[in-house]
Each structure stands twice: as structure tokens, then as C-alpha cells.
Design a protein around this motif. Structure first.
Motif, mmCIF file in Angstrom:
data_model
loop_
_atom_site.group_PDB
_atom_site.id
_atom_site.type_symbol
_atom_site.label_atom_id
_atom_site.label_comp_id
_atom_site.label_asym_id
_atom_site.label_seq_id
_atom_site.Cartn_x
_atom_site.Cartn_y
_atom_site.Cartn_z
ATOM 1 N N ARG A 234 42.696 26.993 -42.049
ATOM 2 C CA ARG A 234 43.587 26.373 -41.968
ATOM 3 C C ARG A 234 43.238 24.898 -42.089
ATOM 4 N N LEU B 134 41.733 31.502 -38.392
ATOM 5 C CA LEU B 134 42.473 31.637 -38.786
ATOM 6 C C LEU B 134 42.757 29.935 -38.645
ATOM 7 N N LYS B 135 43.225 29.113 -37.471
ATOM 8 C CA LYS B 135 42.369 28.258 -37.587
ATOM 9 C C LYS B 135 41.931 27.486 -38.255
ATOM 10 N N ALA C 275 41.452 23.483 -44.746
ATOM 11 C CA ALA C 275 42.386 23.888 -45.736
ATOM 12 C C ALA C 275 42.453 21.805 -46.047
ATOM 13 N N GLU C 276 42.900 21.927 -44.900
ATOM 14 C CA GLU C 276 43.847 20.241 -44.605
ATOM 15 C C GLU C 276 42.453 19.902 -44.976
#
Length: 81
Positions: free
Chosen positions: A40, A36-37, A43-44
Motif C-alpha cells: 500500500r 500488505l502495508k 502504491a501511494e
């Protein structure tokens, strides 16, 4: 690979069945947290990359309007002008 689930939108949904394994539950949760990290962060990064591409295109084409300017624009009453 996941199985496709019927959906009414353009983005396909995938079902991933849980498999029983000898891996402890806490290890799976730890892996999922790390994944998940990573997602994220990706995506950033992609968002920042997109913003940079937009800025570059604005420079190339000499565009100066911003989102704030959209509130000041008015439509012409004459067609084609």
C-alpha cells in the motif's frame, strides 16, 4: 514463483500454492499484514511520483488546462481546426 492462470484480460494472474511449514499461522498472518502495508505504501508513493511527473511535464510544455476545463471545451465544426 506462481503458476500462470488463464485469464481474459491483459494482466496475468498468478496462483501461489500454500505450503505446509513449521511456521505458526499467526506468524504467517503477521508477515502478510506487513507485506500488505508495504505494498500500500509503495502504491501511494508511486501515485505521488506520477502526479509530480505530470506536474513537471505540464510546466515544461506550458500546459494550463485541468480536468475541470474539460467541461468547458467545445469541438470545432470545421475539420482540422
Amino acid at each position: 514463483l506462481g503458476l500462470r492462470e488463464e485469464s481474459h484480460c491483459d494482466i496475468p494472474n498468478f496462483l501461489f500454492p500454500r505450503e505446509e511449514s513449521s511456521v505458526s499461522s499467526w506468524k504467517v498472518q503477521l508477515f502478510e499484514r506487513h507485506l500488505l502495508k508495504i505494498m500500500r505504501g509503495l502504491a501511494e508513493y508511486l501515485e505521488q511520483t506520477t502526479i509530480n511527473v505530470i506536474d513537471d511535464l505540464k510546466k515544461v510544455y506550458g500546459l494550463t488546462l485541468t480536468a475541470a476545463d474539460s467541461h468547458q471545451l467545445t469541438e470545432s465544426t470545421q475539420p482540422g481546426t
